[in-house]
Design a protein around this motif. Structure first.
Motif, short mmCIF file in Angstrom:
data_model
loop_
_atom_site.label_atom_id
_atom_site.label_comp_id
_atom_site.label_asym_id
_atom_site.label_seq_id
_atom_site.Cartn_x
_atom_site.Cartn_y
_atom_site.Cartn_z
N VAL A 102 -5.54 2.08 -7.56
CA VAL A 102 -5.18 2.51 -6.22
C VAL A 102 -4.33 3.76 -6.33
O VAL A 102 -3.45 3.86 -7.18
CB VAL A 102 -4.40 1.38 -5.50
CG1 VAL A 102 -3.93 1.84 -4.14
CG2 VAL A 102 -5.27 0.13 -5.38
N ARG A 103 -4.62 4.75 -5.48
CA ARG A 103 -3.82 5.98 -5.47
C ARG A 103 -2.43 5.68 -4.94
O ARG A 103 -2.29 5.02 -3.92
CB ARG A 103 -4.48 7.04 -4.59
CG ARG A 103 -5.76 7.57 -5.16
CD ARG A 103 -6.34 8.59 -4.20
NE ARG A 103 -7.65 8.99 -4.64
CZ ARG A 103 -7.98 10.24 -4.90
NH1 ARG A 103 -7.10 11.21 -4.74
NH2 ARG A 103 -9.20 10.53 -5.28
N ASP A 104 -1.42 6.19 -5.63
CA ASP A 104 -0.05 5.96 -5.20
C ASP A 104 0.43 6.99 -4.18
O ASP A 104 1.32 6.73 -3.39
CB ASP A 104 0.90 5.95 -6.40
CG ASP A 104 0.79 4.66 -7.19
OD1 ASP A 104 0.48 3.62 -6.58
OD2 ASP A 104 1.00 4.70 -8.41
N GLU A 105 -0.14 8.20 -4.24
CA GLU A 105 0.29 9.24 -3.31
C GLU A 105 -0.33 8.98 -1.93
O GLU A 105 -1.31 8.29 -1.79
CB GLU A 105 -0.10 10.62 -3.82
CG GLU A 105 -1.56 10.98 -3.70
CD GLU A 105 -2.47 10.44 -4.80
OE1 GLU A 105 -3.69 10.61 -4.65
OE2 GLU A 105 -1.99 9.86 -5.79
N GLY A 106 0.30 9.54 -0.94
CA GLY A 106 -0.22 9.37 0.41
C GLY A 106 0.54 8.30 1.17
O GLY A 106 1.61 7.86 0.78
N SER A 107 -0.03 7.88 2.25
CA SER A 107 0.64 6.95 3.15
C SER A 107 0.54 5.50 2.67
O SER A 107 -0.34 5.16 1.88
CB SER A 107 0.01 7.06 4.54
OG SER A 107 -1.26 6.45 4.54
N PRO A 108 1.43 4.64 3.17
CA PRO A 108 1.33 3.22 2.86
C PRO A 108 0.00 2.61 3.36
O PRO A 108 -0.52 1.69 2.74
CB PRO A 108 2.52 2.60 3.59
CG PRO A 108 3.47 3.72 3.81
CD PRO A 108 2.63 4.96 3.94
#
Length: 172
Positions: A102-108
């Motif tokens: 899962v990508r950690d950057e960006g929105s919740p």
């Protein structure tokens, strides 16, 4: 205090050593509730009868179709473009499946969607709800689609059994 700040504090207290996107999970829960509510409203508006007790055949069909569609969406290479905005490819996982992070950057919300679309167990409740709603709203089409998914799941198991038998025969 703003709701967003309260959720951030709750998330910090809940998991002080790890990022847990509780606000993203709340959005996902809201989306699921909206989907379930929309299915219920559509059934009511259409006047289609809701079975008091689903038939055992439909339960088995939807169960196996749910298994297959959940794995198809969450793990198979062919559906990786759907997951790509939320995940990163890490390695093949065998039998046409992939490992993704899962990508950690960006929105919740993006993070929670990434967790959802990479977890066949998590997707199963969404898929089974949609298929069950489909049995009420469009039973013939839903049974046809579920039959194709169930046949594919059976074929997958037969392919794996064949590979195991072949490897066993080559050792003898």
């Amino acid at each position: 205090m703003a709701l967003r700040q309260r959720i951030a504090r709750l998330a910090q207290a809940y998991a002080p050593h790890e990022h847990r996107p509780l606000d993203g999970y709340l959005v996902a829960m809201g989306a699921f509730g909206t989907m379930a509510g929309a299915l219920a409203a559509a059934a009511r508006i259409s006047g289609r009868p809701v079975p008091e007790r689903p038939g055992l055949g439909d339960v088995a069909l939807v169960s196996i179709a749910t298994h297959k569609l959940s794995r198809l969406v969450a793990k198979e290479a062919v559906t990786s473009p759907l997951r790509a905005p939320f995940t990163r490819y890490t390695a093949p996982a065998g039998s046409a499946e992939l490992h993704e992070e899962v990508r950690d950057e960006g929105s919740p919300v993006r993070h929670s969607i990434g967790e959802l679309v990479t977890c066949p167990f998590c997707l199963a409740v969404w898929v089974s709800t949609a298929l069950t709603g489909g049995l009420v709203l469009a039973p013939r089409l839903t049974r046809l689609a579920a039959t194709a998914l169930t046949a594919t799941a059976a074929s997958d198991f037969l392919q794996m059994a064949y590979c195991i038998a072949k490897k066993h025969a080559e050792r003898d």
